[in-house]
Motif scaffolding. Sequence first.
Motif, short mmCIF file in Angstrom:
data_model
loop_
_atom_site.label_atom_id
_atom_site.label_comp_id
_atom_site.label_asym_id
_atom_site.label_seq_id
_atom_site.Cartn_x
_atom_site.Cartn_y
_atom_site.Cartn_z
N GLU A 113 3.51 6.55 2.28
CA GLU A 113 3.65 5.89 3.55
C GLU A 113 3.59 4.44 2.19
O GLU A 113 2.89 4.49 1.43
N VAL A 114 4.55 4.36 2.99
CA VAL A 114 4.77 2.47 2.14
C VAL A 114 5.13 0.79 2.99
O VAL A 114 5.58 1.24 4.06
N SER A 115 3.66 0.82 2.97
CA SER A 115 3.40 -0.80 3.92
C SER A 115 3.55 -1.73 3.09
O SER A 115 2.55 -2.05 1.83
N ALA A 146 5.20 -4.06 7.74
CA ALA A 146 6.41 -3.16 7.97
C ALA A 146 5.46 -1.59 7.32
O ALA A 146 5.12 -2.08 6.03
N SER A 147 5.64 -0.17 8.13
CA SER A 147 5.38 0.84 7.34
C SER A 147 6.87 1.56 7.54
O SER A 147 7.08 1.94 8.28
N PHE A 148 7.00 2.37 6.24
CA PHE A 148 7.80 3.32 6.32
C PHE A 148 7.11 4.81 5.77
O PHE A 148 6.19 4.28 4.71
N LYS A 188 0.78 -0.75 0.04
CA LYS A 188 0.07 0.50 -0.16
C LYS A 188 0.68 1.46 0.19
O LYS A 188 2.05 1.41 1.24
N VAL A 189 0.78 2.66 -1.23
CA VAL A 189 1.30 2.76 -1.36
C VAL A 189 0.75 4.90 -1.24
O VAL A 189 0.19 4.38 -1.94
N VAL A 190 0.46 5.54 -0.21
CA VAL A 190 -0.09 6.99 -0.19
C VAL A 190 0.39 7.77 0.26
O VAL A 190 1.66 7.69 1.43
#
Lengths: 120, 420
Positions: free
Chosen positions: B338-340, B393-395, B325-327
């Motif tokens: 946010e890259v999860s 993980a979420s960056f 998921k890229v928001v």
Amino acid sequence: MKKRILVVDDEEGLRLLYKEELEDEGWEVDLAASGEESLEKLEKDSIDLVLLDIKMPGMDGVEVLRRVKEKWKDLPVILCTAYPHYKHDFGTWASDAYITKSSDLTELKQTIKEILGKKQ
Amino acid sequence: MKAVVSMEYDIIEKVNEVAAAGGSLEDRLERAARLFAEEFHFDQCLFFLAGSGGALKLAAASSGLCTTGVLCYGKGEGLPAVAMEKGGLVEAQKEPGRAEWEGVPDPGLEGVSTALVYPLGGGGSFSGVVYLKARERTSLSPARKDLLKVASLQAALMIRNAVLLEDHRRAHAELLAMQEKLASSEKLLALGDMAATMAHEIRNPLLSLGGYAARLKRQLPSGSPGLVYIEKMSQEIGRIEKIMNGIIRFLNDNLAELKTDDLNCIVDEALDIFADEFSAHGIAVERRSVHAPLTVLADREQMKIAFDNIIANAIQSMEKGGALKVVTSRSGDFAVAEVSDTGGGIDPEHIGYIFNPFFTTKKHGTGLGLPIANSIITRHRGGIEVRNEGRGASFTIRLPYSGAASVSSDLLPAEAGRVV
């Protein structure tokens, strides 16, 4: 007539590798171990393309490129280096192509073919 | 008479003992409260300390009366406010049939006939109050009142010392942490110089090796047993080459061209590169963004390398499928991406190290992907944080929104990425 490429690199191992690989492709190859030597060879011999390493002791590739383009405007030069940031250096904009050094020479050979093909 | 005087001053000595003793401020205040109640013959003594917004919070109380309902006085409430306003002792007696004390209501005085409040501190700056309560009507002689003032001043000094000590400890801890950080960044600098030299010295002979191995491979007759060895050699040389390229990129990640750009586009371009890999690994991509451009000042090539590394890291954790998921959005002065992933997250033991160069848990990882991403983002005056969330993980990557803050092109040294 076979096209003649001048390889400029201070590493002996790499000079020989380039020579053998490029000769296999059907080009003639001349070697220079330094920037100074490459300019001498360019004065004497008829060269169709220069493969130039940037980081060399003494006169570096950026300086060689400047002098080559001053004297032989249409002579194509391919810059080779390990350092991608030279791409942003004003001094290197005059080169015809920019190659990141690799043991895989496919990209290099392809670039040479394209440039020499365009010249004909 | 002499005996009386020594008995009078006994309390000062006892408060001194409490002040000089070790232990937490709360413990010592509680001992002081018991001492005050006992010495001045009140049923209960309480200490209230000033907190945020001028409120007074109960810090310690001796047993004796129920303290429920008076854990906190808001600014301007009750007898403590009267005492702080006055800057001196307030002595109040319960008037029959009246709910107010000294003109103010005080819910803490139920069942109390006499209350004494004295502000702690002096010179108009008070750290709280000492509050004495008695069920029966009582009063202190002028001499005892003076004694209460002296004892209260001692308590105020004790509180002030404790606060100063706490400040000192915090400053000292911060200083130590900073020193440690400095030492490690100095070490990193030295390590960087060494790595640059090594990378250059190793790279050229390595290219020869790889090139000749490739030539040898072409010259061996097909079916030759040597082919397998040469193949292996080429693979390993390729691996070292990859590491060297990573080091060189890590050490030379100067931002040459900061231009106005749209974070949405940068992220989209980075995602495009991986389209084939997403489908090869069965990874579903969910992309959400705001419609307005997320204006940032960025070196697009560098920033793409940063996102490439973060996305590649996510793919490696989901080789058997998952969801990415890229928001992208705007949050205050920052453009945020946010890259999860759903790749199982990062081992809590490792999460503090994932931005350190050469730290890797992968068999063929170089340990440079996330450090490069972190270094690029930090040099853009942004930040990267990682946390485990949901099934992975979420960056979170934050870059200054360029409409909101001016960004100079001065380069910043790379700092460690943050773990939350």
